[in-house]
Design a protein around this motif. Sequence first.
Motif, PDB file in Angstrom:
ATOM      1  N   ILE A  14     -14.341 -12.027  23.317  1.00  0.00           N
ATOM      2  CA  ILE A  14     -15.162 -13.211  23.062  1.00  0.00           C
ATOM      3  C   ILE A  14     -14.862 -13.787  21.679  1.00  0.00           C
ATOM      4  N   VAL A  15     -14.775 -12.949  20.679  1.00  0.00           N
ATOM      5  CA  VAL A  15     -14.507 -13.407  19.314  1.00  0.00           C
ATOM      6  C   VAL A  15     -13.114 -14.040  19.232  1.00  0.00           C
ATOM      7  N   LEU A  16     -12.109 -13.380  19.803  1.00  0.00           N
ATOM      8  CA  LEU A  16     -10.752 -13.928  19.757  1.00  0.00           C
ATOM      9  C   LEU A  16     -10.658 -15.243  20.542  1.00  0.00           C
ATOM     10  N   VAL A  19     -12.187 -17.968  18.336  1.00  0.00           N
ATOM     11  CA  VAL A  19     -11.269 -18.323  17.247  1.00  0.00           C
ATOM     12  C   VAL A  19     -10.131 -19.187  17.775  1.00  0.00           C
ATOM     13  N   TRP A  20      -9.573 -18.811  18.923  1.00  0.00           N
ATOM     14  CA  TRP A  20      -8.492 -19.592  19.520  1.00  0.00           C
ATOM     15  C   TRP A  20      -8.966 -21.006  19.857  1.00  0.00           C
ATOM     16  N   PHE A  21     -10.137 -21.110  20.491  1.00  0.00           N
ATOM     17  CA  PHE A  21     -10.676 -22.410  20.868  1.00  0.00           C
ATOM     18  C   PHE A  21     -10.883 -23.299  19.639  1.00  0.00           C
ATOM     19  N   LYS A  26      -9.236 -27.835  16.145  1.00  0.00           N
ATOM     20  CA  LYS A  26      -8.871 -28.298  14.802  1.00  0.00           C
ATOM     21  C   LYS A  26      -7.520 -29.000  14.839  1.00  0.00           C
ATOM     22  N   ASP A  27      -6.578 -28.467  15.605  1.00  0.00           N
ATOM     23  CA  ASP A  27      -5.268 -29.093  15.722  1.00  0.00           C
ATOM     24  C   ASP A  27      -5.370 -30.472  16.365  1.00  0.00           C
ATOM     25  N   LYS A  28      -6.199 -30.607  17.411  1.00  0.00           N
ATOM     26  CA  LYS A  28      -6.387 -31.909  18.047  1.00  0.00           C
ATOM     27  C   LYS A  28      -6.974 -32.909  17.054  1.00  0.00           C
TER      28      LYS A  28
END
Length: 87
Positions: A14-16, A19-21, A26-28
């Motif tokens: 869930i944490v990973l 973080v990925w999401f 942020k990139d978008k």
Amino acid sequence: MDKKLKFLVLITIIVLGTVWFLSVEKDKFRKEELSHIGQKLKADTMRDCLHKSGYRTAEEADPETLKACRLLADAKWQEAKILNESH
């Protein structure tokens, strides 16, 4: 112990995932911001170039001056993108 291990694995996933999401979002956002910055830089460069040539607007400018100003604006934006990518 087996239930604790499953719980820790679930929490880790869930944490990973979170973080990925967040990093993808942020990139978008960064790409959208760069697009807006590029439009603003091009517009400002075009305006400055036209003013230096003695024109107030793009409609008043002759086609040669307009093309030269567009090329200058595109060149400045390409240079800015390269500098941004190097950091």
